[in-house]
Scaffold this active site. Structure first.
Site, PDB file in Angstrom:
ATOM      1  N   HIS A   1      75.059  32.537  63.754  1.00 51.14           N
ATOM      2  CA  HIS A   1      75.587  32.928  65.056  1.00 51.14           C
ATOM      3  C   HIS A   1      76.817  32.079  65.392  1.00 51.14           C
ATOM      4  O   HIS A   1      76.921  30.922  64.998  1.00 51.14           O
ATOM      5  CB  HIS A   1      74.493  32.699  66.103  1.00 51.14           C
ATOM      6  CG  HIS A   1      74.759  33.309  67.432  1.00 51.14           C
ATOM      7  ND1 HIS A   1      74.451  34.621  67.724  1.00 51.14           N
ATOM      8  CD2 HIS A   1      75.292  32.795  68.574  1.00 51.14           C
ATOM      9  CE1 HIS A   1      74.780  34.877  68.973  1.00 51.14           C
ATOM     10  NE2 HIS A   1      75.300  33.788  69.515  1.00 51.14           N
TER      11      HIS A   1
ATOM     12  N   ASP B   1      70.646  34.691  62.015  1.00 51.12           N
ATOM     13  CA  ASP B   1      70.819  34.660  63.465  1.00 51.12           C
ATOM     14  C   ASP B   1      69.535  35.159  64.108  1.00 51.12           C
ATOM     15  O   ASP B   1      69.069  36.258  63.772  1.00 51.12           O
ATOM     16  CB  ASP B   1      72.000  35.563  63.849  1.00 51.12           C
ATOM     17  CG  ASP B   1      72.282  35.604  65.340  1.00 51.12           C
ATOM     18  OD1 ASP B   1      71.578  34.920  66.114  1.00 51.12           O
ATOM     19  OD2 ASP B   1      73.213  36.323  65.733  1.00 51.12           O
TER      20      ASP B   1
ATOM     21  N   SER C   1      78.215  37.601  71.462  1.00 49.49           N
ATOM     22  CA  SER C   1      76.995  37.019  72.013  1.00 49.49           C
ATOM     23  C   SER C   1      76.764  37.484  73.452  1.00 49.49           C
ATOM     24  O   SER C   1      76.618  38.677  73.697  1.00 49.49           O
ATOM     25  CB  SER C   1      77.042  35.497  71.890  1.00 49.49           C
ATOM     26  OG  SER C   1      75.770  34.926  72.102  1.00 49.49           O
TER      27      SER C   1
END
Length: 317
Positions: free
Chosen positions: A286, A256, A160
């Site tokens: 995610h 996501d 991320s």
């Protein structure tokens, strides 16, 4: 495909937990929630013989770094090493939320993992996290023997927001004489700070799938309140010239909001002649890597990343 059974169960439990809280959460509350999820849904912590905490001098304060070493003697030229940056929107996440993940990558890849606890927002805003990443890389480049690192086999990576940091750092290394990165490992990277619903994945998965567009907006505002979100140093999705970046492992997640941007970036890397291994993980959301104890797709991702990392870290022939 829809969400798999494991992901549906985890998401339902998280929804129930959030229903008892007053939203939006303050950063301190988000951090507590992140740790609780990591503890509940993360992998079991793989035992390793040597885990060492360091402090590296940074531009504002010492930067905590945790080194995970495989259970074998140090190679003569030092360890192949993954410099790892945790996810969490530049606001949450730390060495503890990602401890099990880093242990697993170390054990499965045979590579040393150096996890970096960079400064977070709102206490430190852009470019604090990116500056800390560069400071740690500079430190190991100046004293590789101190960290038992083989500078010819260094990979940068993260999940991320950590993937964002890894790309910016890799780009900053282009042309350096003291270190040439062997690879970049990007797990569902957040490459563009803007939360605008301007891609199919953001429109389809931007609400009700773990990471909301409102969450991305809150994180982006906290990390870069000047709203300079289109700058390539904050949003490496906008880097024009990618030639010179190292080979990449790019993992995207079906449900996501960041899926499309990760995949477009992987395609652009390939178009500019960079070797890319791209995988999409279906039926999940995610942050599945830090919930890999409860979501198999997250563990499959880490297994694939570890296999790629092992190959990238082999000595050049």
């Amino acid at each position: 495909m829809g969400l798999d059974k494991q992901t549906r169960q985890v998401m339902a439990e998280i929804e129930q937990q959030l229903a008892t809280l007053e939203l939006p959460l303050a950063p301190s509350q988000m951090r507590l929630q992140a740790q609780a999820r990591s503890d509940r849904y993360g992998l079991a912590r793989t035992p390793l013989d040597k885990v060492t905490d360091y402090a590296v001098a940074g531009p504002a304060q010492d930067i905590p770094v945790r080194a995970y070493q495989p259970d074998r003697p140090v190679p003569q030229n030092g360890w192949p090493t993954l410099l790892y940056f945790h996810g969490g929107g530049f606001v949450i996440g730390d060495l503890e939320t990602h401890d099990a993940l880093c242990r697993y990558l170390c054990s499965e890849s045979g590579v040393q993992v150096l996890a970096v606890d960079y400064r977070r927002a709102p206490e430190a805003t852009f470019p604090a996290a990116h500056e800390d990443a560069l400071a740690v890389l500079d430190a190991i480049a100046m004293a590789p023997e101190e960290y038992e690192i083989d500078l010819s086999r260094v990979v940068v990576g993260g999940d991320s927001a950590g993937g964002n940091i890894a790309v910016v750092l890799a780009h900053a290394c282009i042309g350096r004489d003291d270190i040439m990165l062997a690879g970049q490992m990007l797990l569902y990277p957040w490459l563009r700070l803007s939360p605008a619903p301007d891609s199919p994945s953001k429109r389809h998965w931007g609400q009700g799938y773990g990471v909301e567009l409102s969450d991305l907006n809150q994180f982006a505002l906290l990390y870069d309140p000047r709203l300079d979100w289109d700058a390539p140093t904050a949003s490496p999705f906008y880097l024009g010239e990618l030639w010179g970046l190292p080979p990449a492992f790019v993992a995207s997640i079906e449900h996501d909001p960041l899926c499309d941007e990760a995949e477009v970036f992987a395609m652009r890397l390939a178009q500019q002649g960079i070797a890319v291994t791209w995988r999409r993980y279906l039926g999940t959301v995610h942050s599945c890597a830090v919930m890999a104890g409860a979501i198999d797709q997250g563990r499959y991702m880490l297994d694939d990343a570890a296999q790629w990392l092992h190959a990238m870290a082999q000595p050049a022939r």
